[in-house]
Design an enzyme around this catalytic site. Structure first.
Site, short mmCIF file in Angstrom:
data_model
loop_
_atom_site.label_atom_id
_atom_site.label_comp_id
_atom_site.label_asym_id
_atom_site.label_seq_id
_atom_site.Cartn_x
_atom_site.Cartn_y
_atom_site.Cartn_z
N SER A 233 0.48 -0.87 0.25
CA SER A 233 0.06 0.48 0.03
C SER A 233 1.33 1.45 -0.38
O SER A 233 1.72 1.27 1.25
CB SER A 233 -1.04 -0.07 0.78
OG SER A 233 -1.77 1.56 1.21
N GLY B 60 3.33 3.82 3.70
CA GLY B 60 3.86 2.57 2.96
C GLY B 60 3.48 1.91 3.95
O GLY B 60 3.74 1.92 4.99
N LYS B 61 3.14 0.49 3.08
CA LYS B 61 2.97 -0.19 4.38
C LYS B 61 2.63 -1.91 3.34
O LYS B 61 1.82 -1.36 2.50
CB LYS B 61 2.28 -0.34 5.25
CG LYS B 61 2.48 -1.34 5.99
CD LYS B 61 3.32 -1.74 7.35
CE LYS B 61 4.01 -0.69 8.68
NZ LYS B 61 4.86 -0.19 9.31
N GLY B 62 3.55 -3.12 3.62
CA GLY B 62 2.92 -3.92 2.42
C GLY B 62 3.65 -5.28 3.25
O GLY B 62 4.19 -5.33 4.72
#
Ligand code: NAD
Length: 404
Positions: free
Chosen positions: A57, A102-104
Protein backbone atom coordinates in the site's frame (compact mmCIF):
# COMPACT_ATOMS: atom_id res chain seq x y z
CA UNK A 1 -14.44 0.32 14.96
CA UNK A 2 -11.15 -1.24 16.01
CA UNK A 3 -9.24 -1.65 12.77
CA UNK A 4 -6.13 0.44 12.32
CA UNK A 5 -7.57 1.79 9.08
CA UNK A 6 -10.84 2.86 10.75
CA UNK A 7 -8.96 4.52 13.60
CA UNK A 8 -6.55 6.37 11.32
CA UNK A 9 -9.33 7.53 9.00
CA UNK A 10 -11.42 8.66 11.99
CA UNK A 11 -8.51 10.70 13.36
CA UNK A 12 -7.80 12.30 9.95
CA UNK A 13 -11.50 13.28 9.54
CA UNK A 14 -11.60 14.87 13.02
CA UNK A 15 -8.37 16.72 12.42
CA UNK A 16 -9.50 17.91 8.97
CA UNK A 17 -12.71 19.27 10.48
CA UNK A 18 -10.78 21.02 13.29
CA UNK A 19 -8.56 22.62 10.65
CA UNK A 20 -11.60 23.62 8.53
CA UNK A 21 -10.55 21.60 5.48
CA UNK A 22 -13.08 20.94 2.74
CA UNK A 23 -14.65 17.49 2.46
CA UNK A 24 -12.72 16.98 -0.79
CA UNK A 25 -9.40 17.85 0.84
CA UNK A 26 -10.11 15.41 3.70
CA UNK A 27 -11.05 12.57 1.34
CA UNK A 28 -7.90 13.26 -0.71
CA UNK A 29 -5.83 12.86 2.47
CA UNK A 30 -7.54 9.58 3.32
CA UNK A 31 -7.39 7.91 -0.11
CA UNK A 32 -4.19 5.92 -0.73
CA UNK A 33 -2.18 6.73 -3.86
CA UNK A 34 -2.46 3.01 -4.69
CA UNK A 35 -2.58 -0.51 -3.30
CA UNK A 36 -1.13 -3.39 -5.33
CA UNK A 37 -2.02 -7.02 -4.75
CA UNK A 38 0.10 -9.91 -6.05
CA UNK A 39 -0.47 -13.67 -6.04
CA UNK A 40 2.83 -15.46 -5.44
CA UNK A 41 3.02 -19.16 -6.41
CA UNK A 42 5.75 -20.92 -4.40
CA UNK A 43 7.23 -24.32 -5.19
CA UNK A 44 7.73 -26.00 -1.81
CA UNK A 45 10.73 -28.26 -1.13
CA UNK A 46 8.52 -31.35 -1.61
CA UNK A 47 7.52 -30.19 -5.13
CA UNK A 48 3.99 -29.06 -4.18
CA UNK A 49 2.84 -25.53 -5.05
CA UNK A 50 1.23 -23.06 -2.67
CA UNK A 51 -0.05 -19.58 -3.51
CA UNK A 52 0.42 -16.61 -1.19
CA UNK A 53 -1.22 -13.17 -1.27
CA UNK A 54 1.11 -10.18 -1.08
CA UNK A 55 0.44 -6.43 -0.95
CA UNK A 56 2.04 -3.01 -1.04
CA UNK A 57 0.00 0.00 0.00
CA UNK A 58 1.39 3.37 -1.06
CA UNK A 59 -0.57 5.91 0.92
CA UNK A 60 1.09 9.29 0.45
CA UNK A 61 4.22 10.61 -1.26
CA UNK A 62 3.41 14.29 -0.79
CA UNK A 63 6.44 14.89 1.44
CA UNK A 64 8.83 12.36 -0.13
CA UNK A 65 9.07 8.71 -1.28
CA UNK A 66 6.60 6.23 0.25
CA UNK A 67 8.24 4.71 3.35
CA UNK A 68 7.26 1.77 5.52
CA UNK A 69 7.82 -1.85 6.36
CA UNK A 70 7.08 -5.21 4.76
CA UNK A 71 5.73 -7.85 7.16
CA UNK A 72 5.36 -11.60 6.80
CA UNK A 73 2.33 -12.60 8.85
CA UNK A 74 -0.82 -14.68 8.22
CA UNK A 75 -3.06 -11.70 9.07
CA UNK A 76 -1.65 -9.43 6.35
CA UNK A 77 -4.41 -8.20 4.04
CA UNK A 78 -5.28 -5.17 1.93
CA UNK A 79 -7.08 -3.36 4.74
CA UNK A 80 -4.31 -3.90 7.28
CA UNK A 81 -1.53 -2.61 5.03
CA UNK A 82 -3.69 0.34 4.00
CA UNK A 83 -4.30 1.28 7.64
CA UNK A 84 -0.64 0.92 8.56
CA UNK A 85 0.50 2.91 5.49
CA UNK A 86 -1.89 5.73 6.47
CA UNK A 87 -0.34 5.82 9.95
CA UNK A 88 3.12 5.93 8.32
CA UNK A 89 2.16 9.04 6.32
CA UNK A 90 1.11 10.73 9.56
CA UNK A 91 4.22 9.49 11.38
CA UNK A 92 6.75 10.71 8.80
CA UNK A 93 4.96 14.09 8.67
CA UNK A 94 4.97 14.45 12.49
CA UNK A 95 8.63 13.38 12.58
CA UNK A 96 9.48 16.10 10.06
CA UNK A 97 11.33 13.85 7.60
CA UNK A 98 10.93 14.18 3.81
CA UNK A 99 9.25 10.81 3.32
CA UNK A 100 5.70 9.56 2.89
CA UNK A 101 3.75 6.50 4.01
CA UNK A 102 3.72 2.91 2.74
CA UNK A 103 3.32 -0.61 4.14
CA UNK A 104 3.15 -4.08 2.68
CA UNK A 105 3.67 -7.73 3.28
CA UNK A 106 2.93 -11.33 2.50
CA UNK A 107 0.13 -13.33 4.15
CA UNK A 108 2.36 -16.15 5.38
CA UNK A 109 3.74 -17.56 8.61
CA UNK A 110 7.46 -17.71 7.83
CA UNK A 111 7.92 -20.35 10.55
CA UNK A 112 6.05 -22.75 8.23
CA UNK A 113 8.73 -22.36 5.53
CA UNK A 114 12.23 -23.78 5.18
CA UNK A 115 15.06 -21.28 4.66
CA UNK A 116 15.13 -22.11 0.92
CA UNK A 117 11.34 -21.67 0.62
CA UNK A 118 11.55 -18.34 2.50
CA UNK A 119 14.20 -17.12 0.08
CA UNK A 120 12.21 -18.19 -3.01
CA UNK A 121 9.03 -16.54 -1.71
CA UNK A 122 10.91 -13.35 -0.74
CA UNK A 123 12.60 -13.14 -4.12
CA UNK A 124 9.27 -13.69 -5.94
CA UNK A 125 7.80 -10.81 -3.90
CA UNK A 126 10.88 -8.65 -4.59
CA UNK A 127 10.62 -9.22 -8.35
CA UNK A 128 6.91 -8.27 -8.37
CA UNK A 129 7.55 -5.19 -6.21
CA UNK A 130 10.51 -3.93 -8.24
CA UNK A 131 8.59 -1.86 -10.85
CA UNK A 132 6.69 -0.05 -8.07
CA UNK A 133 9.59 0.97 -5.82
CA UNK A 134 13.02 2.62 -5.92
CA UNK A 135 15.15 5.11 -3.96
CA UNK A 136 13.14 8.13 -5.15
CA UNK A 137 9.77 6.39 -5.29
CA UNK A 138 9.14 3.89 -2.48
CA UNK A 139 11.62 2.71 0.14
CA UNK A 140 10.46 -0.38 2.11
CA UNK A 141 12.00 -1.68 5.36
CA UNK A 142 11.72 -4.65 7.75
CA UNK A 143 8.63 -5.08 9.91
CA UNK A 144 6.99 -8.00 11.74
CA UNK A 145 8.92 -11.25 10.99
CA UNK A 146 11.24 -9.67 8.41
CA UNK A 147 14.88 -8.64 8.90
CA UNK A 148 18.11 -7.47 7.30
CA UNK A 149 18.68 -10.79 5.52
CA UNK A 150 15.24 -10.62 3.87
CA UNK A 151 15.93 -6.99 2.86
CA UNK A 152 19.16 -8.26 1.23
CA UNK A 153 17.24 -10.74 -0.99
CA UNK A 154 14.64 -8.10 -1.87
CA UNK A 155 17.34 -5.56 -2.73
CA UNK A 156 19.10 -8.08 -4.95
CA UNK A 157 15.86 -8.58 -6.92
CA UNK A 158 15.41 -4.81 -7.29
CA UNK A 159 19.01 -4.32 -8.45
CA UNK A 160 18.61 -7.09 -11.07
CA UNK A 161 15.47 -5.34 -12.31
CA UNK A 162 17.07 -1.86 -12.33
CA UNK A 163 20.42 -3.04 -13.70
CA UNK A 164 22.37 -0.95 -11.16
CA UNK A 165 23.41 -0.81 -7.50
CA UNK A 166 20.67 0.94 -5.56
CA UNK A 167 21.16 0.29 -1.82
CA UNK A 168 18.87 3.23 -0.92
CA UNK A 169 15.87 1.21 -2.22
CA UNK A 170 15.54 -0.74 1.05
CA UNK A 171 16.45 0.29 4.59
CA UNK A 172 16.95 -1.90 7.66
CA UNK A 173 19.90 -3.62 6.00
CA UNK A 174 22.71 -5.14 8.06
CA UNK A 175 25.42 -2.52 8.81
CA UNK A 176 27.93 -4.47 6.64
CA UNK A 177 25.48 -4.22 3.71
CA UNK A 178 24.87 -0.47 3.95
CA UNK A 179 22.62 -0.32 7.03
CA UNK A 180 22.91 2.50 9.58
CA UNK A 181 24.45 2.36 13.02
CA UNK A 182 21.92 3.02 15.77
CA UNK A 183 18.89 1.31 14.16
CA UNK A 184 18.50 -1.46 16.74
CA UNK A 185 17.75 0.82 19.68
CA UNK A 186 16.23 3.67 17.62
CA UNK A 187 12.54 3.07 18.38
CA UNK A 188 13.04 2.56 22.13
CA UNK A 189 15.45 5.52 22.26
CA UNK A 190 12.95 7.72 20.41
CA UNK A 191 10.20 6.69 22.84
CA UNK A 192 12.33 7.75 25.80
CA UNK A 193 13.21 11.10 24.20
CA UNK A 194 9.54 11.87 23.50
CA UNK A 195 8.35 10.64 26.91
CA UNK A 196 10.93 12.78 28.73
CA UNK A 197 9.68 15.85 26.91
CA UNK A 198 6.01 15.11 27.53
CA UNK A 199 6.77 14.45 31.23
CA UNK A 200 8.38 17.86 31.47
CA UNK A 201 5.39 19.53 29.79
CA UNK A 202 3.05 17.73 32.23
CA UNK A 203 5.24 18.59 35.28
CA UNK A 204 5.43 14.92 36.24
CA UNK A 205 8.99 15.16 37.61
CA UNK A 206 12.24 13.50 36.53
CA UNK A 207 11.97 10.17 38.37
CA UNK A 208 8.73 8.53 37.28
CA UNK A 209 7.80 4.92 37.93
CA UNK A 210 7.30 2.90 34.73
CA UNK A 211 5.55 -0.35 33.75
CA UNK A 212 6.16 -1.83 30.29
CA UNK A 213 3.93 -4.25 28.35
CA UNK A 214 6.17 -6.11 25.87
CA UNK A 215 9.86 -6.67 26.68
CA UNK A 216 11.16 -7.29 23.17
CA UNK A 217 13.38 -5.00 21.11
CA UNK A 218 11.38 -1.80 21.70
CA UNK A 219 10.30 -2.41 25.30
CA UNK A 220 13.70 -3.54 26.52
CA UNK A 221 15.53 -0.58 24.94
CA UNK A 222 12.92 1.77 26.39
CA UNK A 223 13.58 0.19 29.81
CA UNK A 224 17.38 0.36 29.54
CA UNK A 225 17.49 3.95 28.29
CA UNK A 226 14.78 5.11 30.71
CA UNK A 227 16.71 3.51 33.58
CA UNK A 228 19.79 5.48 32.51
CA UNK A 229 17.77 8.68 33.02
CA UNK A 230 16.85 7.66 36.56
CA UNK A 231 13.37 6.32 35.80
CA UNK A 232 12.29 3.46 38.05
CA UNK A 233 11.15 0.46 35.96
CA UNK A 234 8.87 -1.38 38.40
CA UNK A 235 7.21 -3.96 36.09
CA UNK A 236 7.75 -5.47 32.65
CA UNK A 237 5.80 -8.15 30.81
CA UNK A 238 6.13 -10.46 27.86
CA UNK A 239 3.79 -13.13 26.51
CA UNK A 240 4.66 -15.40 29.50
CA UNK A 241 4.26 -13.16 32.58
CA UNK A 242 4.60 -9.80 34.30
CA UNK A 243 7.59 -9.40 36.64
CA UNK A 244 7.56 -6.73 39.36
CA UNK A 245 9.90 -5.07 41.80
CA UNK A 246 8.47 -2.05 43.56
CA UNK A 247 12.04 -0.87 44.28
CA UNK A 248 12.94 -0.97 40.60
CA UNK A 249 14.00 -3.86 38.37
CA UNK A 250 17.49 -4.05 36.92
CA UNK A 251 16.27 -3.51 33.35
CA UNK A 252 19.67 -3.79 31.70
CA UNK A 253 20.36 -7.13 33.38
CA UNK A 254 16.90 -8.51 32.54
CA UNK A 255 17.30 -7.40 28.92
CA UNK A 256 20.68 -9.15 28.66
CA UNK A 257 19.19 -12.34 30.10
CA UNK A 258 16.20 -12.16 27.76
CA UNK A 259 18.49 -11.58 24.77
CA UNK A 260 20.05 -14.99 25.53
CA UNK A 261 16.63 -16.58 24.98
CA UNK A 262 13.94 -17.61 27.44
CA UNK A 263 10.78 -16.00 28.74
CA UNK A 264 10.50 -13.54 31.61
CA UNK A 265 8.75 -16.24 33.64
CA UNK A 266 11.81 -18.49 33.32
CA UNK A 267 14.49 -15.86 33.94
CA UNK A 268 12.77 -13.91 36.75
CA UNK A 269 14.35 -15.90 39.61
CA UNK A 270 12.92 -16.12 43.10
CA UNK A 271 13.55 -12.52 44.21
CA UNK A 272 11.07 -10.98 41.71
CA UNK A 273 7.30 -11.16 41.96
CA UNK A 274 5.86 -12.98 38.93
CA UNK A 275 2.18 -12.58 37.98
CA UNK A 276 -0.14 -13.05 35.02
CA UNK A 277 1.04 -11.22 31.87
CA UNK A 278 -1.98 -8.86 31.85
CA UNK A 279 -1.29 -7.64 35.43
CA UNK A 280 1.03 -5.10 33.83
CA UNK A 281 -1.97 -2.90 32.95
CA UNK A 282 -3.02 -2.46 36.59
CA UNK A 283 0.40 -1.62 38.05
CA UNK A 284 0.35 1.55 40.12
CA UNK A 285 2.85 3.67 38.17
CA UNK A 286 3.27 7.07 36.51
CA UNK A 287 3.91 5.75 33.00
CA UNK A 288 2.52 2.67 31.24
CA UNK A 289 4.40 1.79 28.05
CA UNK A 290 2.60 -0.36 25.45
CA UNK A 291 5.31 -2.12 23.42
CA UNK A 292 3.67 -5.43 22.45
CA UNK A 293 0.75 -5.66 20.05
CA UNK A 294 -1.97 -3.61 18.41
CA UNK A 295 -5.36 -3.39 20.21
CA UNK A 296 -3.89 -4.45 23.60
CA UNK A 297 -5.91 -1.97 25.65
CA UNK A 298 -9.64 -2.52 25.16
CA UNK A 299 -12.86 -1.61 26.95
CA UNK A 300 -12.31 -4.71 29.11
CA UNK A 301 -9.00 -3.67 30.67
CA UNK A 302 -8.84 0.11 30.22
CA UNK A 303 -10.25 0.80 33.66
CA UNK A 304 -7.42 -1.21 35.26
CA UNK A 305 -4.93 1.43 34.14
CA UNK A 306 -3.61 3.64 36.95
CA UNK A 307 -0.87 5.48 35.04
CA UNK A 308 -1.03 9.22 34.33
CA UNK A 309 0.69 8.87 30.95
CA UNK A 310 0.32 5.93 28.54
CA UNK A 311 3.01 5.65 25.84
CA UNK A 312 2.04 3.96 22.57
CA UNK A 313 5.21 2.25 21.33
CA UNK A 314 3.32 -0.43 19.36
CA UNK A 315 1.16 0.80 16.49
CA UNK A 316 -2.45 1.38 17.52
CA UNK A 317 -2.17 -0.48 20.86
CA UNK A 318 -5.36 1.14 22.23
CA UNK A 319 -8.78 0.58 20.64
CA UNK A 320 -10.80 3.68 19.79
CA UNK A 321 -13.33 2.93 22.52
CA UNK A 322 -10.66 2.43 25.20
CA UNK A 323 -8.89 5.57 24.03
CA UNK A 324 -12.06 7.62 24.55
CA UNK A 325 -12.31 6.25 28.09
CA UNK A 326 -8.72 7.29 28.85
CA UNK A 327 -9.36 10.78 27.49
CA UNK A 328 -12.50 11.13 29.63
CA UNK A 329 -10.50 10.06 32.69
CA UNK A 330 -7.84 12.70 31.92
CA UNK A 331 -5.11 10.14 31.21
CA UNK A 332 -2.65 11.51 28.65
CA UNK A 333 -1.47 9.32 25.76
CA UNK A 334 1.85 9.74 23.94
CA UNK A 335 0.62 8.81 20.45
CA UNK A 336 2.29 6.09 18.36
CA UNK A 337 2.85 8.47 15.43
CA UNK A 338 5.24 10.46 17.63
CA UNK A 339 6.39 8.01 20.33
CA UNK A 340 7.56 5.21 18.00
CA UNK A 341 8.85 7.40 15.15
CA UNK A 342 12.50 6.82 16.12
CA UNK A 343 12.69 3.72 13.93
CA UNK A 344 11.54 5.37 10.73
CA UNK A 345 13.72 8.41 11.43
CA UNK A 346 16.85 6.24 11.58
CA UNK A 347 15.65 4.40 8.44
CA UNK A 348 15.57 7.82 6.79
CA UNK A 349 19.16 8.41 8.02
CA UNK A 350 20.16 5.09 6.39
CA UNK A 351 18.61 6.22 3.10
CA UNK A 352 20.44 9.57 3.35
CA UNK A 353 23.78 7.83 4.03
CA UNK A 354 23.25 5.42 1.09
CA UNK A 355 22.52 8.31 -1.27
CA UNK A 356 25.42 10.49 -0.08
CA UNK A 357 27.99 7.75 0.59
CA UNK A 358 28.51 9.11 4.14
CA UNK A 359 28.77 6.83 7.18
CA UNK A 360 27.57 8.21 10.52
CA UNK A 361 28.68 6.88 13.91
CA UNK A 362 26.30 5.58 16.59
CA UNK A 363 26.90 8.86 18.46
CA UNK A 364 26.05 10.98 15.36
CA UNK A 365 22.82 9.02 14.85
CA UNK A 366 21.75 9.31 18.51
CA UNK A 367 22.40 13.08 18.50
CA UNK A 368 20.50 13.65 15.23
CA UNK A 369 17.60 11.54 16.50
CA UNK A 370 17.43 13.50 19.74
CA UNK A 371 17.32 16.82 17.86
CA UNK A 372 14.76 15.59 15.31
CA UNK A 373 12.37 14.19 17.92
CA UNK A 374 12.83 17.17 20.21
CA UNK A 375 11.62 19.39 17.38
CA UNK A 376 8.71 17.06 16.56
CA UNK A 377 7.59 16.76 20.19
CA UNK A 378 7.83 20.54 20.64
CA UNK A 379 5.48 21.08 17.68
CA UNK A 380 2.98 18.58 19.13
CA UNK A 381 3.14 20.07 22.65
CA UNK A 382 2.76 23.62 21.26
CA UNK A 383 -0.29 22.63 19.20
CA UNK A 384 -1.79 20.81 22.22
CA UNK A 385 -1.28 23.89 24.41
CA UNK A 386 -2.47 26.46 21.84
CA UNK A 387 -5.65 24.57 20.83
CA UNK A 388 -6.29 22.86 24.20
CA UNK A 389 -6.01 19.37 22.66
CA UNK A 390 -4.65 16.04 23.85
CA UNK A 391 -1.31 14.93 22.35
CA UNK A 392 -2.85 12.52 19.80
CA UNK A 393 -5.19 15.10 18.31
CA UNK A 394 -2.36 17.65 18.33
CA UNK A 395 -0.02 15.22 16.52
CA UNK A 396 -2.61 14.57 13.79
CA UNK A 397 -3.12 18.33 13.38
CA UNK A 398 0.64 18.89 13.01
CA UNK A 399 0.81 16.14 10.35
CA UNK A 400 -2.32 17.15 8.44
CA UNK A 401 -1.15 20.78 8.23
CA UNK A 402 2.10 19.57 6.64
CA UNK A 403 0.32 17.17 4.28
CA UNK A 404 -2.09 19.78 2.91
P1 NAD B 1 9.45 -7.90 19.46
O1 NAD B 1 8.90 -9.06 18.76
O2 NAD B 1 10.94 -7.77 19.62
O3 NAD B 1 8.85 -7.82 20.95
C1 NAD B 1 7.50 -7.96 21.24
C2 NAD B 1 7.37 -8.36 22.71
O4 NAD B 1 6.01 -8.36 23.08
C3 NAD B 1 7.92 -9.75 23.03
O5 NAD B 1 8.68 -9.67 24.22
C4 NAD B 1 6.65 -10.58 23.28
O6 NAD B 1 6.85 -11.64 24.21
C5 NAD B 1 5.76 -9.52 23.85
N1 NAD B 1 4.34 -9.87 23.79
C6 NAD B 1 3.64 -10.48 22.81
N2 NAD B 1 2.35 -10.62 23.17
C7 NAD B 1 2.25 -10.09 24.41
C8 NAD B 1 1.19 -9.94 25.32
N3 NAD B 1 -0.06 -10.32 25.01
N4 NAD B 1 1.43 -9.34 26.51
C9 NAD B 1 2.68 -8.93 26.84
N5 NAD B 1 3.72 -9.04 26.00
C10 NAD B 1 3.51 -9.61 24.81
O7 NAD B 1 8.85 -6.63 18.72
P2 NAD B 1 9.38 -5.12 18.78
O8 NAD B 1 10.26 -4.87 17.61
O9 NAD B 1 9.86 -4.81 20.15
O10 NAD B 1 8.03 -4.32 18.51
C11 NAD B 1 7.07 -4.13 19.53
C12 NAD B 1 5.89 -3.39 18.94
O11 NAD B 1 6.32 -2.11 18.47
C13 NAD B 1 5.25 -4.10 17.73
O12 NAD B 1 3.86 -3.90 17.79
C14 NAD B 1 5.84 -3.36 16.54
O13 NAD B 1 4.97 -3.41 15.42
C15 NAD B 1 5.97 -1.95 17.09
N6 NAD B 1 6.99 -1.14 16.45
C16 NAD B 1 8.26 -1.60 16.36
C17 NAD B 1 9.22 -0.82 15.76
C18 NAD B 1 10.66 -1.28 15.69
O14 NAD B 1 11.50 -0.52 15.25
N7 NAD B 1 10.98 -2.50 16.16
C19 NAD B 1 8.89 0.44 15.23
C20 NAD B 1 7.57 0.89 15.35
C21 NAD B 1 6.62 0.08 15.95
Amino acid sequence: MNSILDNAVGQIRESGQRLHLSELAIEQLIAPAGVVHFRLPLEKDDGSVEIYDAYRSQHSDKLGPFKGGLRFHPQVDAEEVQGLSTLMSIKTAVAGIPMGGGKGGVAVNPKDLSEAELERLTRAFGAKLAPYIGPKRDVPAPDVNTNGKIMGWLLDEYEQFAGEDAPATYTGKAVESGGSEGREDATGRGGVIVTAQLLESMNLGDNPTVAIQGFGNVGSWFARLGEQRGWKIIAVSDSSATVHDINGLNAAELADQKANGGSLKDIAGSELKVTDRDEVFSVDCDILVLAALENSVTKDNVNDIKATLVVEMANNPITAEAYDTLVKRGVQVAPDVLANAGGVIVSYYEWQQNLSGDEWTTKDVAKKLEDQLHQAATQVIDRATDANLNFKDAAFDVAIKKLV
